[in-house]
Design an enzyme around this catalytic site. Sequence first.
Site, mmCIF file in Angstrom:
data_model
loop_
_atom_site.group_PDB
_atom_site.id
_atom_site.type_symbol
_atom_site.label_atom_id
_atom_site.label_comp_id
_atom_site.label_asym_id
_atom_site.label_seq_id
_atom_site.Cartn_x
_atom_site.Cartn_y
_atom_site.Cartn_z
ATOM 1 N N GLN A 72 0.813 -1.207 0.000
ATOM 2 C CA GLN A 72 0.000 0.000 0.000
ATOM 3 C C GLN A 72 0.853 1.267 0.000
ATOM 4 O O GLN A 72 2.022 1.242 0.374
ATOM 5 C CB GLN A 72 -0.910 0.024 1.230
ATOM 6 N N HIS A 73 0.222 2.350 -0.404
ATOM 7 C CA HIS A 73 0.694 3.728 -0.218
ATOM 8 C C HIS A 73 1.799 4.178 -1.161
ATOM 9 O O HIS A 73 2.012 5.385 -1.306
ATOM 10 C CB HIS A 73 1.198 3.959 1.211
ATOM 11 N N ASP A 239 -2.209 -4.789 -0.134
ATOM 12 C CA ASP A 239 -1.766 -6.033 0.500
ATOM 13 C C ASP A 239 -2.613 -6.427 1.706
ATOM 14 O O ASP A 239 -2.921 -7.607 1.898
ATOM 15 C CB ASP A 239 -0.287 -5.974 0.860
#
Length: 485
Positions: A72-73, A239
Amino acid sequence: MTELRLVAGVDCSTQATKVLVCDAETGEVVREGRAPHPDATQVDPAEWWKAWEIASDGLLDGVEAIAIGGQQHGMVLLDDAGEVVHPAVLWNDTSSADATTELIAELGGAQAWAEAVGSVPVPSFTVTKLRWLRDEAAREAGADAALRREAVRRAAAVVLPHDWMTHRLAADRSGIDGITTDRGDASGTGWWSPTTNSYRTDLVELAFGRQLALPRVAGPAEIVGQTAFGAAIAAGTGDNAAAALGLDLQPGDVAVSLGTSGTAFARSAHPTADPTGLVAGFADATGEYLPLVCTLNAARVMSATAQMLGLELPAFDEAAISSPGSDGLVLLPFLDGERTPDLPHSTGLIYGLTRATMQPATMARAAVEGLLCGLADAVDALRDQGLPVQRVLLLGGGARSRAVQALAPALLGAEVVLPEPAEYVALGAARQAAWALSGAATPPTWQVPVGKPEPAITVDAPAIRANYAQVLGNTRPLLSQPYNQ
């Protein structure tokens, strides 16, 4: 005998790409592969594609659908032609700590962010990385600043690692047209609201100074493209949402994962908005929600302490489990800074050193207790959002520790079970691919075997947690300051 229908799930994680090929009906893994990623917090996405090609080599014959579960991110900036213009800045890059503070204030504080997107930004969030890059590019001197200015000038779209990989898989991709994401991953950007299911494009402009193209948010079971080898491409997800799908989390379940990071998350039928910033109000991969707490430090706390003590991990584990206790020794495990609590500049801290506590077994026990106390705070934060915690599913590499298993029930305050070791992010992505392939209203039912942990140790959990909380509270002003190396 009926021929198996095969699907593939991919985990494009911080450390590696993992590929599972599964029976679409049962989830049984029939083939798997893996390849490493560079150990860095800023990475050329081409490295992920290279790892995918290695990990998937020879595995994809007969695969009818595929989905990507991604870290992520991470910020991936693209120009109009779809070319990457700057190394992807990953979730565990804390360079945007100052940018985070600025953005929270500029929107009107933590409550305003929680209401806008369900989460209060921390340096992991993509929105903070946009501001960091903009500010770094504005610096007057240095080659790096010149390269960043060029990246800011060329940037036309911002996407996430799983978005980029999904688009790269598509046989008919063209520039930045048709890039998709999903609710689970979009909810970690800081500019998409799980409550309204919509982008807050004003927050992109707040961070970057101008608008950027954003991926279309696909439905949970949508097919978004086709690969060159003829497989349908499902939407994919972040994820944690993929892991929740792979674990088939039920109401009352909380997954606690001890990998590079530590996470505690649960499925919810309702969105959350925590103004304290402890709980991120993410979406899941099924159309519901995934409130989540994330720490930067988990399994590596034990490996680093073992290295310091000159012990192999099995010996460290035996020392921690055989120690009668930590005797008041407290380890705050913020070895790489920390996300929750929000202490990006912090370092680890050991309190209570005496001649009696300066023993390998005591130090090992304090490391495990400190790790679990941080995760216990995470589980309590979920409770504070009204989520029931009846069962903890302990997973990740750190969950193999006998000491972790023995101490977790008391410190986490719930029954603990061990899902059978598996690549749950890749498994969840494969389950999503099977769902998209089936056209059904709900994901297929795949069994998740669970086992019993190490027998629990009786400890004074309230006292251990109180000591941890007291040391954290007393030293937090110090930990908030940048560490001068």
